[in-house]
Design a protein around this motif. Structure first.
Motif, short mmCIF file in Angstrom:
data_model
loop_
_atom_site.label_atom_id
_atom_site.label_comp_id
_atom_site.label_asym_id
_atom_site.label_seq_id
_atom_site.Cartn_x
_atom_site.Cartn_y
_atom_site.Cartn_z
N MET D 1 0.85 -1.19 0.00
CA MET D 1 0.00 0.00 0.00
C MET D 1 0.88 1.24 0.00
N PRO D 2 0.43 2.28 -0.71
CA PRO D 2 1.23 3.51 -0.73
C PRO D 2 1.36 4.12 0.66
N ARG D 3 2.53 4.68 0.87
CA ARG D 3 2.76 5.41 2.12
C ARG D 3 3.09 6.86 1.78
N VAL D 4 2.49 7.75 2.50
CA VAL D 4 2.72 9.17 2.25
C VAL D 4 3.07 9.84 3.57
N ASN D 5 4.13 10.62 3.56
CA ASN D 5 4.52 11.37 4.75
C ASN D 5 4.13 12.84 4.59
N VAL D 6 3.63 13.40 5.67
CA VAL D 6 3.32 14.83 5.69
C VAL D 6 4.13 15.47 6.81
N ASP D 7 4.94 16.47 6.46
CA ASP D 7 5.69 17.21 7.48
C ASP D 7 5.07 18.59 7.63
N VAL D 8 4.72 18.91 8.85
CA VAL D 8 4.05 20.18 9.14
C VAL D 8 4.97 21.03 10.03
N MET D 9 5.33 22.20 9.54
CA MET D 9 6.22 23.09 10.30
C MET D 9 5.56 24.45 10.48
N LEU D 10 5.86 25.11 11.58
CA LEU D 10 5.47 26.51 11.73
C LEU D 10 6.09 27.31 10.58
N LYS D 11 5.34 28.28 10.07
CA LYS D 11 5.91 29.16 9.05
C LYS D 11 7.15 29.86 9.61
N HIS D 12 8.07 30.23 8.72
CA HIS D 12 9.35 30.73 9.21
C HIS D 12 9.27 32.06 9.96
N GLU D 13 8.22 32.85 9.68
CA GLU D 13 8.12 34.13 10.38
C GLU D 13 7.55 33.96 11.79
N ILE D 14 7.17 32.75 12.14
CA ILE D 14 6.60 32.51 13.47
C ILE D 14 7.63 31.83 14.37
N LEU D 15 7.83 32.42 15.53
CA LEU D 15 8.79 31.89 16.50
C LEU D 15 8.47 30.44 16.85
N ALA D 35 23.29 25.28 14.32
CA ALA D 35 22.98 26.69 14.17
C ALA D 35 21.50 26.99 14.41
N GLU D 36 20.65 26.05 14.08
CA GLU D 36 19.22 26.31 14.21
C GLU D 36 18.46 25.01 14.38
N VAL D 37 17.43 25.06 15.19
CA VAL D 37 16.56 23.90 15.39
C VAL D 37 15.11 24.36 15.26
N ARG D 38 14.36 23.66 14.45
CA ARG D 38 12.91 23.90 14.38
C ARG D 38 12.17 22.58 14.53
N ILE D 39 11.08 22.60 15.28
CA ILE D 39 10.36 21.36 15.60
C ILE D 39 8.94 21.44 15.06
N GLY D 40 8.56 20.40 14.32
CA GLY D 40 7.20 20.31 13.79
C GLY D 40 6.64 18.92 13.95
N LYS D 41 5.65 18.61 13.13
CA LYS D 41 5.00 17.30 13.19
C LYS D 41 5.33 16.49 11.95
N HIS D 42 5.43 15.18 12.13
CA HIS D 42 5.64 14.25 11.02
C HIS D 42 4.51 13.25 11.07
N ILE D 43 3.73 13.17 10.01
CA ILE D 43 2.58 12.26 10.00
C ILE D 43 2.76 11.24 8.88
N GLU D 44 2.61 9.97 9.22
CA GLU D 44 2.71 8.90 8.23
C GLU D 44 1.32 8.36 7.94
N LEU D 45 0.97 8.38 6.67
CA LEU D 45 -0.34 7.87 6.24
C LEU D 45 -0.13 6.61 5.40
N VAL D 46 -0.88 5.57 5.67
CA VAL D 46 -0.93 4.40 4.80
C VAL D 46 -2.23 4.50 4.02
N ILE D 47 -2.11 4.47 2.69
CA ILE D 47 -3.26 4.71 1.82
C ILE D 47 -3.70 3.38 1.18
#
Lengths: 81, 81, 81, 81
Positions: D1-15, D35-47
């Protein structure tokens, strides 16, 4: 030692997709009667005894490091003075 | 309408790297006196008026959909009956 | 400067209530065909040019500060050498 | 089955206070060179296999339920067609 809780929530005018997902999932699992769900962060701080103003320290920490003032609001609660 | 808060925290025997990162960052920002930081989730539920047991409903929702019982514990607080 | 992504997911034997909430909400919104949803963290690191082993540095950081080895597993991807 | 990843990050202008906490904690733990760290969400979908456009489905889900368009941006990656 004093304990201070900080609750950080998205401001009400900002959508909370995660909360909405839980809200929509509930009826499919047989849970009726939940009108709204919002999801945020809960942070528990243990403060050293020699800090004069534990609540003020927690607020300063929330301002700088726990909440994002553009999109989030927080409340501070001293649970154990 | 009744409001119920659910706070979900990692069990104490489980490391909280996110909380530790905040804990370690604080002195570098000039904040002294925070002995421990733990980060969890805070969920606010608005319950319909015709639900007889708002607290029980929130507990059932927490059990099934908000907390992971293997690694997390939760507390339920009715804030507005 | 090199960019390294770290994806942190709950181990597969550990329930993911947040992912399940999204999974269950989808059909109620008209989205059919998603068999499974799991939700984790995505961390983007920008590494200084003078670091000899950017991937190794990111792995060490993940081990110590980004992932909880009891419950989570991570993958490291260099996206821009 | 296809697997799709979605990475969600805060926009760069937002702290990103969480990312900043990790960024600041690193030198205190002996990690130099990030130099820099930004933290967001990683979602794995099985389709499901019978979905004609797995990537399009994942984008629609991200739009509606995974990301908050006011503050976040997402990328979709098909990892297993």
């Amino acid at each position: 030692m004093p304990r201070v809780n900080v609750d950080v929530m998205l401001k009400h005018e900002i959508l909370d997709p995660q909360g909405q997902a839980v809200e929509r999932a509930l009826p499919t699992m047989g849970f009726e009667g939940v009108a709204e769900v919002r999801i945020g962060k809960h942070i528990e701080l243990v403060i050293d005894d020699d800090v004069a103003d534990a609540e003020g320290l927690a607020e300063a920490v929330a301002d700088k490091l726990l909440a994002n003032p553009v999109i989030e609001a927080y409340t501070v609660t001293v649970v154990d003075g």
